[in-house]
Enzyme design. Structure first.
Site, PDB file in Angstrom:
ATOM      1  N   ASP A   1     -31.829  49.885  -0.441  1.00  0.00           N
ATOM      2  CA  ASP A   1     -32.547  48.611  -0.347  1.00  0.00           C
ATOM      3  C   ASP A   1     -32.400  48.097   1.085  1.00  0.00           C
ATOM      4  OD1 ASP A   1     -33.183  45.912  -2.394  1.00  0.00           O
ATOM      5  OD2 ASP A   1     -32.467  45.549  -0.334  1.00  0.00           O
TER       6      ASP A   1
ATOM      7  N   ASN B   1     -40.030  39.409   6.867  1.00  0.00           N
ATOM      8  CA  ASN B   1     -41.304  38.799   6.452  1.00  0.00           C
ATOM      9  C   ASN B   1     -41.419  37.366   6.949  1.00  0.00           C
ATOM     10  OD1 ASN B   1     -42.657  40.820   5.072  1.00  0.00           O
ATOM     11  ND2 ASN B   1     -41.494  40.467   3.187  1.00  0.00           N
TER      12      ASN B   1
ATOM     13  N   ASP C   1     -44.768  45.080   6.214  1.00  0.00           N
ATOM     14  CA  ASP C   1     -45.381  46.317   5.693  1.00  0.00           C
ATOM     15  C   ASP C   1     -45.159  47.481   6.653  1.00  0.00           C
ATOM     16  OD1 ASP C   1     -46.258  45.086   3.465  1.00  0.00           O
ATOM     17  OD2 ASP C   1     -48.402  45.121   3.961  1.00  0.00           O
TER      18      ASP C   1
ATOM     19  N   GLU D   1     -38.862  46.543  -1.562  1.00  0.00           N
ATOM     20  CA  GLU D   1     -38.209  47.184  -0.423  1.00  0.00           C
ATOM     21  C   GLU D   1     -37.072  48.082  -0.903  1.00  0.00           C
ATOM     22  OE1 GLU D   1     -35.881  44.808  -1.785  1.00  0.00           O
ATOM     23  OE2 GLU D   1     -35.077  44.439   0.242  1.00  0.00           O
TER      24      GLU D   1
HETATM   25  P1  GH3 Z   1     -30.853  41.797   0.731  1.00  0.00           P
HETATM   26  O1  GH3 Z   1     -30.188  42.266   1.969  1.00  0.00           O
HETATM   27  O2  GH3 Z   1     -29.947  41.119  -0.224  1.00  0.00           O
HETATM   28  O3  GH3 Z   1     -31.576  42.878   0.072  1.00  0.00           O
HETATM   29  O4  GH3 Z   1     -31.876  40.706   1.174  1.00  0.00           O
HETATM   30  P2  GH3 Z   1     -33.426  40.797   1.170  1.00  0.00           P
HETATM   31  O5  GH3 Z   1     -33.990  39.695   1.961  1.00  0.00           O
HETATM   32  O6  GH3 Z   1     -33.846  42.169   1.586  1.00  0.00           O
HETATM   33  O7  GH3 Z   1     -33.701  40.686  -0.381  1.00  0.00           O
HETATM   34  P3  GH3 Z   1     -34.725  39.905  -1.229  1.00  0.00           P
HETATM   35  O8  GH3 Z   1     -34.780  40.609  -2.524  1.00  0.00           O
HETATM   36  O9  GH3 Z   1     -34.364  38.442  -1.229  1.00  0.00           O
HETATM   37  O10 GH3 Z   1     -36.083  40.030  -0.480  1.00  0.00           O
HETATM   38  C1  GH3 Z   1     -36.842  41.171  -0.569  1.00  0.00           C
HETATM   39  C2  GH3 Z   1     -38.129  40.859   0.130  1.00  0.00           C
HETATM   40  O11 GH3 Z   1     -38.965  42.014   0.217  1.00  0.00           O
HETATM   41  C3  GH3 Z   1     -38.930  39.817  -0.559  1.00  0.00           C
HETATM   42  C4  GH3 Z   1     -40.337  40.361  -0.615  1.00  0.00           C
HETATM   43  O12 GH3 Z   1     -41.283  39.449  -0.136  1.00  0.00           O
HETATM   44  C5  GH3 Z   1     -40.277  41.550   0.298  1.00  0.00           C
HETATM   45  N1  GH3 Z   1     -41.202  42.578  -0.123  1.00  0.00           N
HETATM   46  C6  GH3 Z   1     -41.242  43.265  -1.280  1.00  0.00           C
HETATM   47  N2  GH3 Z   1     -42.286  44.148  -1.286  1.00  0.00           N
HETATM   48  C7  GH3 Z   1     -42.901  44.007  -0.086  1.00  0.00           C
HETATM   49  C8  GH3 Z   1     -44.048  44.601   0.520  1.00  0.00           C
HETATM   50  O13 GH3 Z   1     -44.709  45.466  -0.053  1.00  0.00           O
HETATM   51  N3  GH3 Z   1     -44.413  44.227   1.766  1.00  0.00           N
HETATM   52  C9  GH3 Z   1     -43.687  43.258   2.427  1.00  0.00           C
HETATM   53  N4  GH3 Z   1     -44.078  42.937   3.654  1.00  0.00           N
HETATM   54  N5  GH3 Z   1     -42.650  42.677   1.870  1.00  0.00           N
HETATM   55  C10 GH3 Z   1     -42.237  43.022   0.652  1.00  0.00           C
HETATM   56 MG    MG Z   2     -33.276  43.845   0.460  1.00  0.00          MG
HETATM   57 MG    MG Z   3     -34.349  44.102  -3.080  1.00  0.00          MG
END
Ligand code: GH3
Ligand code: MG
Ligand code: MG
Length: 420
Positions: A302, A310, A319, A345
């Protein structure tokens, strides 16, 4: 409309005799034109649509043979049948009559009924020829109206092709088609699910096709000008000819391929999606159940603080990072290793190795990811959870363990590999 006969003879009495013989024998069925020289004859030919010519051989200035050659060399008059009317009987004269384009010759003095019969015979011949040509044009027009490629074959070679075939091969005639190939099956490409002709079957390929078509529809793949085409093919037998019809379904075939691809691949990163991952994992678990010596590890990673990416740089930059991370990992694993986007992610991997080796692989990937400088962002790290297959494991159990390990990695400060 009356058929038009042109009589050319330098002796006027001969002309009048010809005229009166024909007119009295046919009750004025024909319109007769008289010319005292070849030159006068040419003028008549220019002004009238003459159907047949009776031509004297011996004439001053331009003789009959010369005149015939000139008539045959002109587009407008070349198809008009010429009957020589001559007193000469020697072999040489007879041979020359045909050589210069005559269809027949008749000796003077002639028998009236023979003359009339010959005239009407040759006029009928022209009529039949025209009729055949009209029928041929009619068929060609019908074939050309088809969007499908239609080829009429006598089993060994094409004898008729329609406009669609010409357009496809960028040619204008059947002769040009032969320059490309004699048999269209030469273009078929061997591929799974496509009809193909092995060399030893070349002679009887249409019969083979007809046999197959009774059971199912057939597709052929054709590569022409380095482009790939897919056609459905239909065939039928008519007398001793075969009619083949090819419908271009390249577009639909590509669409089907695209759907198939989309069902297995993640649109953004172009690695396997979750559905495909599940499918392959199920087979790995089955294999492990049957073979106790078979080992594999399962890992999930992850991206750390991805939300910040973002939030700071925008979703499309996010992305881009996802795509880059997928391609970094892809470049460090082998094609037989399983790698997929789990969602968001999070990515999943599976390797056919023991746990210890699995942790090393994860550690290497983590380092490689950490070493990359994302343009305008800098370093982005990832946390890994690794586990190995244990007896009686199911996919949810494996997932739960790897997830737990990932949670530990996050808890312990991220950018690290944990196991469970
Ligand atoms: P952590 O280190 O705990 O994993 O923190 P984090 O910020 O990575 O975790 P969190 O689960 O809070 O956030 C994951 C983010 O990933 C939120 C979401 O908007 C983003 N995300 C998920 N799928 C996609 C995607 O397809 N494209 C983009 N640009 N962002 C994505
Ligand atoms: Mg994460
Ligand atoms: Mg995650």
């Amino acid at each position: 409309m009356k058929k038009k006969i042109l009589c050319i003879d330098d002796i006027q009495t001969n002309l009048f005799t010809l005229q009166s013989v024909i007119e009295s024998a046919t009750d004025h069925d024909y319109e007769i034109f008289l010319a005292e020289s070849a030159d006068v004859g040419f003028e008549v030919l220019l002004k009238n649509k003459i159907d047949i010519i009776l031509l004297d051989v011996m004439m001053p200035e331009i003789d009959g043979f010369e005149a015939a050659k000139m008539i045959k060399s002109r587009k407008k008059t070349k198809d008009i049948p010429i009957i020589f009317v001559t007193a000469k009987k020697d072999d040489n004269t007879i041979e020359t009559c045909y050589k210069v384009g005559g269809v027949d010759y008749i000796n003077k003095p002639y028998n009236a009924s023979e003359l009339i019969n010959r005239i009407s015979f040759h006029l009928d011949m022209v009529e039949n020829k025209n009729q055949l040509e009209a029928e041929r044009m009619f068929t060609q027009n019908i074939l050309d109206m088809q969007d499908n490629m239609v080829i009429v074959s006598d089993a060994t070679k094409a004898i008729h092709i329609n406009r669609a075939v010409k357009d496809f091969f960028n040619i204008t005639s059947l002769e040009e088609f032969y320059l490309r190939t004699v048999c269209v099956s030469d273009f078929f490409v061997k591929d799974e699910g496509f009809f193909y002709v092995e060399d030893e079957d070349k002679e009887r390929w249409i019969e083979l096709l007809l046999g197959n078509l009774k059971e199912k529809d057939e597709l052929v793949k054709i590569i022409y000008n380095s482009k790939e085409f897919v056609f459905t093919i239909k065939a039928s037998k008519l007398d001793k000819y075969y009619i083949l019809s090819f419908t271009d379904v390249t577009y639909m075939s590509n669409l089907a391929k695209e759907y198939e691809h989309n069902a297995s691949y993640d649109e953004l990163t172009q690695i396997y999606n979750r559905a495909m991952f599940n499918k392959i994992m199920e087979t790995k678990i089955k294999k492990a159940e049957l073979d106790s010596s078979y080992n594999f590890v399962f890992m999930i990673f992850d991206i750390d603080f991805f939300k910040r990416v973002n939030d700071t740089y925008g979703h499309s930059k996010g992305d881009e990072v996802l795509k880059t991370i997928a391609s970094i990992v892809k470049s460090h694993i082998r094609s037989e290793d399983l790698f997929a986007r789990w969602g968001g992610e999070e990515f999943v991997l599976s390797f056919d190795v023991e746990l210890q080796r699995g942790k090393e692989i994860a550690e290497n990937l983590r380092k490689n990811l950490q070493e990359y400088e994302h343009e305008g962002i800098g370093v982005i790290t990832c946390s890994f959870g690794v586990t190995e297959y244990k007896e009686k494991d199911t996919l949810p159990k494996l997932l739960a363990r790897a997830d737990k390990a990932l949670y530990d990695a996050k808890e312990q400060g991220r950018n690290r590999v944990c196991q469970a």
